[in-house]
Design an enzyme around this catalytic site. Structure first.
Site, PDB file in Angstrom:
ATOM      1  CG  ASP A  50      -1.827   1.186   1.254  1.00  0.00           C
ATOM      2  OD1 ASP A  50      -2.888   1.094   0.598  1.00  0.00           O
ATOM      3  OD2 ASP A  50      -1.496   2.215   1.874  1.00  0.00           O
ATOM      4  CE1 TYR A  55       0.299   7.922   2.431  1.00  0.00           C
ATOM      5  CE2 TYR A  55       0.899   5.687   1.849  1.00  0.00           C
ATOM      6  CZ  TYR A  55      -0.007   6.587   2.366  1.00  0.00           C
ATOM      7  OH  TYR A  55      -1.222   6.137   2.833  1.00  0.00           O
ATOM      8  CE  LYS A  84      -3.807   4.641   0.342  1.00  0.00           C
ATOM      9  NZ  LYS A  84      -2.397   4.467   0.721  1.00  0.00           N
ATOM     10  CG  HIS A 117      -4.910   9.524  -0.066  1.00  0.00           C
ATOM     11  ND1 HIS A 117      -3.555   9.535  -0.278  1.00  0.00           N
ATOM     12  CD2 HIS A 117      -5.055   9.141   1.226  1.00  0.00           C
ATOM     13  CE1 HIS A 117      -2.926   9.177   0.823  1.00  0.00           C
ATOM     14  NE2 HIS A 117      -3.826   8.940   1.756  1.00  0.00           N
TER      15      HIS A 117
END
Ligand code: NAP
Length: 322
Positions: A50, A55, A84, A117
């Site tokens: 994931d 990120y 996402k 997201h």
């Protein structure tokens, strides 16, 4: 039990491994750690990974996946990779370019799952959290159904196998499900879920619509800057700790196993080799139905990720009951 064989079918016919590896680490952690941890996770048996544009580590995670394909540990089709769509790209015309950018960073041809997201749109641009001069996040207005149609086109174009959402409440899920001309249902809703916030109502709702609930912060979150530091520490919970002793497991394994037994796909983040290896042991034991009830009783609606900077937006998801 071999973690690689544990998968459940999504409503579009694809399969998702029920244990996923969380790759998010706070920004101060060197990005190179994501390469190392993702390789260790694949070596330990994780097949579901994931990640997200937000990120800032898709290059590193993609590198790790490709290197485990190149050294023969896995084939691309063994890996289930989630990315996402961040809040700056919810305008329909920005959806496909955002996914193409993730694919470029990953150096992959497709992702297995692409999810919205967060249901709140913010001003498009490079900054993840654009702010005004007073430090307030600059919101944008977008019709989430139009965003969803752009997600459907990404699936039809083969850039992602499946599409889903994250941090949606049941009203927002209903809105997508009731959209006139809906072509593809969301396969999942990825939300915060652990014994202190067990999401039982949202879980029942998702199950009734054949949508898989994917649990993030299942171990109580990383307690970094976004989190209220006075919130209780999940893995220190006395009931969880006593149960861990009884089963000769750790509190983390009890928290992960709890999700699997209630039909939730669960993510676990660790950048430590020891704990990565520990977390795949979740398949090796079973909690009794009495102990599942005891864990249900720990629910206290403690949400670690309240994301209050989005609270003034009409689509802020956490004001509703579920
Ligand atoms: P988490 O899975 O709740 O883990 C929290 C902490 O537990 C980690 O920092 C880890 O530290 C520690 N840990 C891991 N295994 C352990 C074990 N066996 N025993 C004791 N401690 C252990 O963390 P999370 O990042 O909040 O959630 C997991 C993933 O969900 C994220 O990485 C991300 O992929 C996803 N996520 C999604 C959203 C969203 O909005 N969709 C939001 C948050 C997170 P060490 O690294 O030191 O082991």
């Amino acid at each position: 039990m071999d973690p690689k064989v544990w998968r459940v079918e999504l409503n579009d016919g694809h399969f998702i491994p029920v244990l996923g590896f969380g790759t998010y680490a706070p920004y101060e952690v060197p990005k190179s750690k994501a390469v190392e941890a993702t390789k260790l996770a694949i070596d330990a048996g994780f097949r579901h990974i994931d990640c997200a544009h937000l990120y800032n580590n898709e290059k590193e995670v993609g590198l790790a996946i490709r290197s485990k394909i190149e050294d023969g540990t896995v084939k691309r089709e063994d890996i289930f990779y989630t990315s996402k769509l961040w809040a700056t790209s919810l305008q329909p015309q920005l959806v496909r370019p955002a996914l193409e950018r993730s694919l470029k960073n990953l150096q992959l041809d497709y992702v297995d799952l692409y999810i919205i997201h967060f249901p709140v749109a913010v001003k498009p641009g490079e900054e993840h959290l654009p702010q005004d001069e007073k430090g307030k996040v600059i919101f944008d207005t977008v019709d989430l159904c139009a965003t969803w149609e752009a997600m459907e086109k990404c699936k039809d174009a083969g850039l992602t196998k499946s599409i889903g959402v994250s941090n949606f409440n049941h009203r927002q899920l209903e809105m997508i499900l009731n959209k006139p001309g809906l072509k593809h249902k969301p396969v999942c809703n990825q939300v915060e879920c652990h014994p202190y916030l067990n999401q039982s109502k949202l879980l029942d709702f998702c199950k009734s619509k054949d949508i898989v609930l994917v649990a993030y912060s299942a171990l109580g979150s990383q307690r970094e800057q976004w989190i209220d530091q006075s919130s209780p520490v999940l893995l220190d919970d006395p009931v969880l700790c006593a149960m861990a002793k009884k089963y000769e497991k750790t509190p983390a394994l009890i928290a992960l196993r709890y999700q699997l037994q209630r039909g939730v796909v669960v993510l676990a983040k660790s950048y430590s080799e020891k704990r990565i290896k520990e977390n795949v042991q979740v398949f090796g034991f079973q909690l009794t139905s009495e102990d599942m009830k005891v864990l249900d009783g720990l629910n206290q609606n403690v949400r670690y990720f309240t994301l209050e900077m989005f609270a003034g937006h009409p689509e802020y998801p956490f004001s509703d009951d579920y």
